[in-house]
Scaffold this motif. Structure first.
Motif, mmCIF file in Angstrom:
data_model
loop_
_atom_site.group_PDB
_atom_site.id
_atom_site.type_symbol
_atom_site.label_atom_id
_atom_site.label_comp_id
_atom_site.label_asym_id
_atom_site.label_seq_id
_atom_site.Cartn_x
_atom_site.Cartn_y
_atom_site.Cartn_z
ATOM 1 N N LEU A 19 0.805 -1.219 0.000
ATOM 2 C CA LEU A 19 0.000 0.000 0.000
ATOM 3 C C LEU A 19 0.839 1.271 0.000
ATOM 4 C CD1 LEU A 19 -2.845 -0.915 2.524
ATOM 5 C CD2 LEU A 19 -2.850 -1.102 0.051
ATOM 6 N N LEU A 79 -12.556 -0.686 11.389
ATOM 7 C CA LEU A 79 -13.517 -0.824 10.308
ATOM 8 C C LEU A 79 -14.124 -2.213 10.380
ATOM 9 C CD1 LEU A 79 -11.997 0.706 7.086
ATOM 10 C CD2 LEU A 79 -14.229 1.177 8.051
ATOM 11 N N VAL A 134 4.001 -5.919 10.783
ATOM 12 C CA VAL A 134 3.210 -6.123 9.561
ATOM 13 C C VAL A 134 3.630 -7.439 8.907
ATOM 14 C CG1 VAL A 134 2.831 -3.671 9.101
ATOM 15 C CG2 VAL A 134 4.821 -4.815 8.105
ATOM 16 N N LEU A 135 2.758 -7.932 8.040
ATOM 17 C CA LEU A 135 3.004 -9.191 7.338
ATOM 18 C C LEU A 135 3.280 -8.905 5.857
ATOM 19 C CD1 LEU A 135 0.128 -11.415 8.818
ATOM 20 C CD2 LEU A 135 2.379 -10.924 9.769
ATOM 21 N N TRP A 136 4.353 -9.461 5.373
ATOM 22 C CA TRP A 136 4.697 -9.347 3.956
ATOM 23 C C TRP A 136 4.420 -10.691 3.300
ATOM 24 C CZ3 TRP A 136 6.778 -4.792 1.833
ATOM 25 C CH2 TRP A 136 7.110 -3.795 2.766
ATOM 26 N N TYR A 177 -3.240 -6.539 2.850
ATOM 27 C CA TYR A 177 -3.773 -5.270 3.349
ATOM 28 C C TYR A 177 -4.552 -4.550 2.250
ATOM 29 C CZ TYR A 177 -0.397 -5.920 7.127
ATOM 30 O OH TYR A 177 0.311 -6.424 8.170
ATOM 31 N N ALA A 178 -5.516 -3.763 2.688
ATOM 32 C CA ALA A 178 -6.233 -2.878 1.763
ATOM 33 C C ALA A 178 -6.489 -1.566 2.496
ATOM 34 C CB ALA A 178 -7.547 -3.509 1.329
ATOM 35 N N GLU A 179 -6.568 -0.500 1.729
ATOM 36 C CA GLU A 179 -6.836 0.790 2.363
ATOM 37 C C GLU A 179 -8.335 1.028 2.426
ATOM 38 O OE1 GLU A 179 -4.430 4.302 1.419
ATOM 39 O OE2 GLU A 179 -6.330 5.353 1.082
ATOM 40 N N GLN A 180 -8.798 1.353 3.621
ATOM 41 C CA GLN A 180 -10.200 1.711 3.809
ATOM 42 C C GLN A 180 -10.256 2.876 4.788
ATOM 43 O OE1 GLN A 180 -12.307 -1.835 5.046
ATOM 44 N NE2 GLN A 180 -12.079 -2.829 3.062
ATOM 45 N N GLY A 190 -8.933 5.632 4.668
ATOM 46 C CA GLY A 190 -7.635 6.278 4.822
ATOM 47 C C GLY A 190 -6.636 5.508 5.658
ATOM 48 N N ALA A 191 -6.975 4.285 6.019
ATOM 49 C CA ALA A 191 -6.070 3.511 6.868
ATOM 50 C C ALA A 191 -5.886 2.113 6.291
ATOM 51 C CB ALA A 191 -6.632 3.403 8.278
ATOM 52 N N PRO A 192 -4.737 1.524 6.509
ATOM 53 C CA PRO A 192 -4.554 0.147 6.060
ATOM 54 C C PRO A 192 -5.318 -0.812 6.964
ATOM 55 C CG PRO A 192 -2.611 0.907 7.234
ATOM 56 C CD PRO A 192 -3.537 2.073 7.167
ATOM 57 N N ARG A 196 -5.676 -10.113 -1.377
ATOM 58 C CA ARG A 196 -5.652 -10.062 -2.837
ATOM 59 C C ARG A 196 -5.045 -11.371 -3.325
ATOM 60 N NH1 ARG A 196 -2.200 -6.845 -5.191
ATOM 61 N NH2 ARG A 196 -1.033 -6.328 -3.309
ATOM 62 N N ARG A 254 -8.318 -13.933 9.117
ATOM 63 C CA ARG A 254 -7.208 -13.172 9.708
ATOM 64 C C ARG A 254 -5.906 -13.539 9.012
ATOM 65 N NH1 ARG A 254 -10.064 -13.448 15.688
ATOM 66 N NH2 ARG A 254 -11.730 -12.034 15.084
#
Lengths: 666, 368
Positions: free
Chosen positions: A267, A365, B136-138, B161-164, B166-168, B174, B239
């Motif tokens: 991201l 969220l 974080v997970l890569w 991860y996805a942005e929603q 304004g936050a990851p 994906r 998760r």
């Protein structure tokens, strides 16, 4: 079994010794022209001249702190031999200025204000940079286990921040105004009045500075911007010829604005603001009763509240986190001093109740909408204890004093602890003092270690508190010898050793596993040793030149993991020179060298050297102007170097003015 | 005065004044000359498990529920080895390995911070690398084979991860996948919003998360309990884990394999962090029918992994044989005693099991 605050205090009051004793009281600050004549109280709970004290006590007066360019307690004592204060070593818990004494730190060093334990830790450490100097007369540092007098946490040593009282009859005042680079501003003020039977003093302190970014054009701050304020009122008065009352109320506000970036896989980079607010209120009432024949009684009531809020505020996003912590400490202490010829007894009782809680409010969220939930990371916990202590100071001969004492403390959660202590002071000649001591120290488990719940279940683990923890315990021994010549030459040498058992740490073996989530917890699993030696000396020439130098050696061992304790520099050298120059200039030069220190296998934090310089001059009656530089070499942490714990702040320039009203004669 | 200084210095002279790191040399228990530990022959049945206690060593039969017993340290079931820990048992056991074969002869294992406990998982258990500095997970961008009867697919996880707002947000997956047949590879399909959040970190354990049928592209939401009993999915995203609908994962009989599992141990975080959807597309494109048909691949559903899984069988051998390596095994009964263990050979191995496992074991600290 749980008792209410009032119940424990009443229990403590009922156990007060009926006899009275001579009170200890804060010594007047005065000018520290003769360090050997300083009066100290922390080592024995009795006022003693530092040179003849049965227990070695190092003192930094407010005047000396200002000469060091200090704005808070951390900076005031950072240059003391045998003491390490290195905020960058605790960066992952908020850069607190935690102190190391004899290789021990955080909850293993006790921090007091006028003899009262300070609450509101950051990751287990009392942040000494949150203690401004506005109302401080002096800071006393005692190394080695002192739990026999002060109870929990006094394993590595004790730092006692002592406030004074106005000496000048009528109205008096003091002010300090200073500017620094990074838009730093310091304003300290004090207005006092002293009558025949009473006195009062109003104190204020303001400090602000910009944050420090170590990378050009980076969002991240290695040190947050900071705003600090303090307002305090101290009063005292004689109720009658034998009884005095003293009171102190103080509010300290500390706010910082940190900032960091987070790289999220796939991201990009996100900005997170890290505001933090702490408010600490302290109320301290002391009654001093002179019982005659050298006997006195000191009754102290203490109440503190600490409120701390830290946030993770995502920039332009409602997905935030807020962590709130509340702590309070209620205490009642009675200390009596009895003089009996060559023997002096100190007998005391203390009851205290500490309450802590911590919650985490997280906006998340869920199914596309923002929902806020609050969980208790630390279920409100009440810790109570009742303690009794006694100490005998026996002057066996004019030259030999024996100090024997002990403390029994009963904790409502984990039972009793008994800690003895034995010390000897021998003065074969007036110029030579030899001291030796052995004693036990202990640290009661912190509320976090008992009831904490850190849920990282999404990543497969949680950290949970352990209500079955016992206290950490230690044995410590030390010896020192000092020689003071009439010509102003002083040299001191000391050695110490500590053995600590039952160190509380997170057990890396899961306590339980369920549903793919491992639970880790705190256990009394660690053992450690610290040994060290120190030699320091000073020379004063005709009151116009004073030179000091000290060398400290430290060896530590984490016996559980078979390696040194992290972040303990083995060698430290400090030197200082103070000279009265022509044109009424006063010059202070300070040098500090710290060697590299172990962090992990194959990883050491680099050593560093700092030089501070300050020049001051009276400019008109009662007022002095000064200018100086801290860390003139500009030593600074390298953010690209793993494990670099050198200072975050680089070179600091300052220019200021102090004034005393009414002015003292030069 | 000199004597005083000397006396004061004695405590320092008595201690070693260097910053030594590591264990002191272990003297250990000296065995009789020529002792090489005890040998045990373990006949592994065609069905069910056989349990071993390492202290003597001996084969034991736990009383009642074996998962609640601490009488055993290892269990053998076909080609699986379990320790009495974590998802396999209530004991304080666990294991660490594989270590060099010479470790057994040395008798002393290197300093090991933790023992591996048994845990549930499947082919996707290592699809991410954890960055402890920022939590974080890569994703590793490995390619996985997924097989359901006569159909099979290749699957690559592209992001976690996805942005929603304004936050990851974590656990929004994906993925891209394509059906693989002997005739070739079908069209690549992608999804970028598979919801594995399961209601967020504060949600109850039974909150539903999203599952995917690779054949139809159908997406359904299931609680963990529902996923165990339904056949309308191949992969379930929950998760930080991706489960497969076979064996312990569900009733559909789906199996999967990590085609790049051999690379996992050597992949540093820095290497993983350089990978992108574009840079790893050739890796995805390179997988075809021939790669999925490699007979050395072990296709399995979700199961229980131990320190032995994936490592104790020598995949390069023509007939099934144990790896020439040493394991350190912790006692289930006391959680303290540790044993070194090697597998000498299999007697009578078949496709379904090793037959008789011949192993040697001795307490750690005993030098050969």
């Amino acid at each position: 079994m749980r008792l209410s605050t009032s119940a424990v205090l009443l229990l403590g009051a009922a156990l007060l010794p009926p006899a009275a004793a001579r009170a200890e009281e804060p010594a007047p600050s005065g000018k520290d022209k003769d360090k050997g004549a300083e009066v100290v109280v922390t080592g024995t709970r009795m006022p003693e001249q530092s040179q003849r004290a049965t227990v070695r006590v190092d003192v930094v007066t407010r005047e000396e702190a200002e000469r060091r360019g200090a704005t808070n307690v951390a900076e005031a004592i950072a240059g003391q031999p045998g003491v390490q204060i290195n905020p960058a070593a605790y960066g992952d818990i908020g850069n607190p200025s935690a102190i190391q004494i004899q290789g021990l730190d955080k909850q293993r060093v006790l921090v007091l204000e006028d003899g009262e334990r300070v609450i509101g830790d950051v990751g287990g450490a009392i942040d000494l940079s949150r203690m401004p100097l506005g109302d401080v007369a002096r800071v006393e540092v005692v190394a080695g286990p002192m739990s026999s007098l002060y109870g929990t946490s006094a394993i590595g040593g004790v730092v006692n921040v002592v406030t004074g009282q106005p000496l000048h009859p009528g109205f008096s005042g003091r002010a300090r105004l200073e500017g620094r680079n990074r838009y730093g501003v310091i304003a300290q003020g004090n207005a006092s009045w002293r009558g025949e039977r009473a006195w009062a003093s109003l104190d204020g302190n303001f400090y602000r500075t910009d944050g420090v970014s170590l990378l050009e054009d980076a969002v991240d701050l290695a040190m947050p911007s900071r705003l600090q304020g303090m307002v305090g009122l101290r009063v005292g008065g004689n109720l009658n010829s034998r009884t005095r009352l003293q009171g102190r109320v103080r509010w300290i506000h500390d706010a910082s604005e940190g900032r960091q970036s987070q790289v999220v896989p796939g991201l990009g980079t996100y900005r997170i603001d890290l505001p933090q607010r702490t408010d600490r209120f302290a109320l301290h009432l002391v009654e001093l009763v002179d019982l005659g024949r050298g006997g006195a009684l000191r009754l102290a009531l203490g109440q503190q509240w600490a409120f701390d809020t830290t946030q993770k505020d995502r920039y332009e996003s409602p997905i935030d986190e807020t962590r709130d912590r509340e702590a309070s400490l209620s205490s009642l202490e009675a200390t009596g001093t009895f003089a009996d010829g060559r023997r002096t007894w100190v007998v005391g009782m203390r009851a205290e109740v500490e309450k802590l809680s911590q919650s985490l409010t997280r906006a998340e969220l869920i199914s596309g909408s923002v929902q806020t939930k609050t969980i208790e990371e630390l279920v409100p916990v009440t810790l109570g204890s009742v303690a009794g202590y006694a100490q005998l100071g026996w002057k066996l001969f004019d030259s030999l004093t024996l100090l024997a004492g002990g403390r029994a403390e009963m904790h409502l959660r984990y039972g009793g602890v008994v800690v003895p202590r034995l010390a000897l002071s021998y003065q074969p000649w007036p110029s030579v003092t030899v001291r030796a001591s052995v004693g036990r120290g202990f640290r009661a488990p912190a509320a976090k270690e008992i009831g904490f719940a850190f849920d990282h279940g999404a990543l497969g683990y949680r950290v949970l508190g352990n209500p079955d923890l016992g206290p950490e315990t230690s044995w410590g021994t030390s010896a020192d010898v000092s020689y003071r010549a009439k010509n102003g030459f002083l040299v001191r040498g000391s050695v110490f050793a500590n053995w600590i058992d039952g160190l509380i740490d997170i057990d890396i073996r899961p306590a339980a596993s369920q549903g793919g989530i491992d639970d880790y917890t705190y256990r009394n699993i660690g053992r450690a040793r610290t040994f060290g030696a120190q030699i320091d000396g000073s020379y004063t020439l005709a009151g116009v030149l004073r030179a000091e130098a000290g060398y400290s050696y430290l060896w530590t061992r984490d016996d559980e993991n078979q390696r040194p304790l992290e972040g303990r520099p083995p060698h430290t050298v400090v030197t200082a020179l103070r000279a009265d120059l022509p044109l009424r200039l006063e010059l202070v030069l300070r040098y500090r060298m710290v060697t590299d220190a172990f962090l992990d296998e194959g990883l050491r934090t680099p050593g560093f050297q700092t030089i501070d310089a300050r020049i001051a001059r009276p400019i008109f009656r009662g007022a002095r102007a000064y200018a100086g530089v801290l860390n003139a070499l500009g030593v600074q942490k390298d953010p690209s170097r793993l494990g670099d714990q050198r200072p975050v702040q680089g070179r600091t320039l300052y220019l200021g003015l102090t004034a005393d009203f009414p002015a003292e004669e030069p | 005065m000199k004597r005083s200084f000397l006396a004061a210095a004695i405590p320092l002279l008595l201690c070693a004044c260097s910053e030594e790191v590591g264990k002191p040399s272990t003297t250990g228990q000296q065995p009789p000359d020529g002792e090489d530990g005890a040998t045990l022959e373990v006949p592994v049945p065609a069905q069910g498990r056989v349990y071993v206690a390492l202290e003597k060593p001996e084969i034991v039969v736990p009383e009642g529920d074996a998962s609640a017993s601490t009488a055993w340290d290892l269990a053998f079931e076909k080609y699986d080895v379990f320790t009495n820990s974590g998802a396999s048992g209530s004991g304080e056991g666990g294991a660490f390995g594989p270590l060099d074969a010479a470790t057994y002869a040395d008798g002393i294992a290197p300093a090991i911070p933790f023992m591996t406990k048994d845990e549930s998982g499947g082919a996707f258990r290592d699809f991410w690398a954890y960055d402890p500095s920022v939590h974080v997970l890569w994703v590793r961008y490995h390619v996985y084979g997924v097989r359901d009867g006569d159909k099979q697919w290749k699957v690559q996880v592209l992001g976690y991860y996805a942005e929603q707002q304004g936050a990851p947000v974590a656990a929004i997956y994906r993925v891209r996948w394509a059906e693989v047949t002997s005739a070739g590879v079908g069209p690549t399909q992608t999804l970028s919003d598979l919801d594995g959040t399961a209601g967020g970190s504060q949600a109850p354990e039974d909150a539903p998360s999203e599952c995917l049928d690779l054949g139809t592209g159908a997406r359904t939401k299931h609680t963990p309990a529902e996923a165990l009993t339904t056949k309308d999915w191949h992969l379930c995203f929950r998760r930080a884990s991706v489960s497969v609908n076979g064996e312990l994962g569900g009733p559909r009989g789906v199996t999967a394999v990590d085609l790049h599992a051999a690379e996992t141990k050597s992949e540093t975080l820095d290497i993983v962090k350089t990978r992108t959807d574009d840079s790893e597309l050739p890796r995805f494109d390179a997988v075809g029918h021939a790669e999925l048909s490699d007979p050395k691949l072990v296709w399995r559903g979700d199961r229980i992994f131990s320190a032995f899984s994936e490592y104790w069988i020598d995949r390069a051998a023509e007939t099934p044989a144990p790896t020439d390596a040493t394991w350190l095994v912790q006692s289930a009964a006391d959680g303290v005693s540790r044993y070194l263990l090697v597998f000498d050979r299999f007697d009578g191995p078949t496709a379904d099991g090793p037959g008789k496992v011949v192993l040697r074991v001795k307490p750690e600290g005993v030098v050969q």
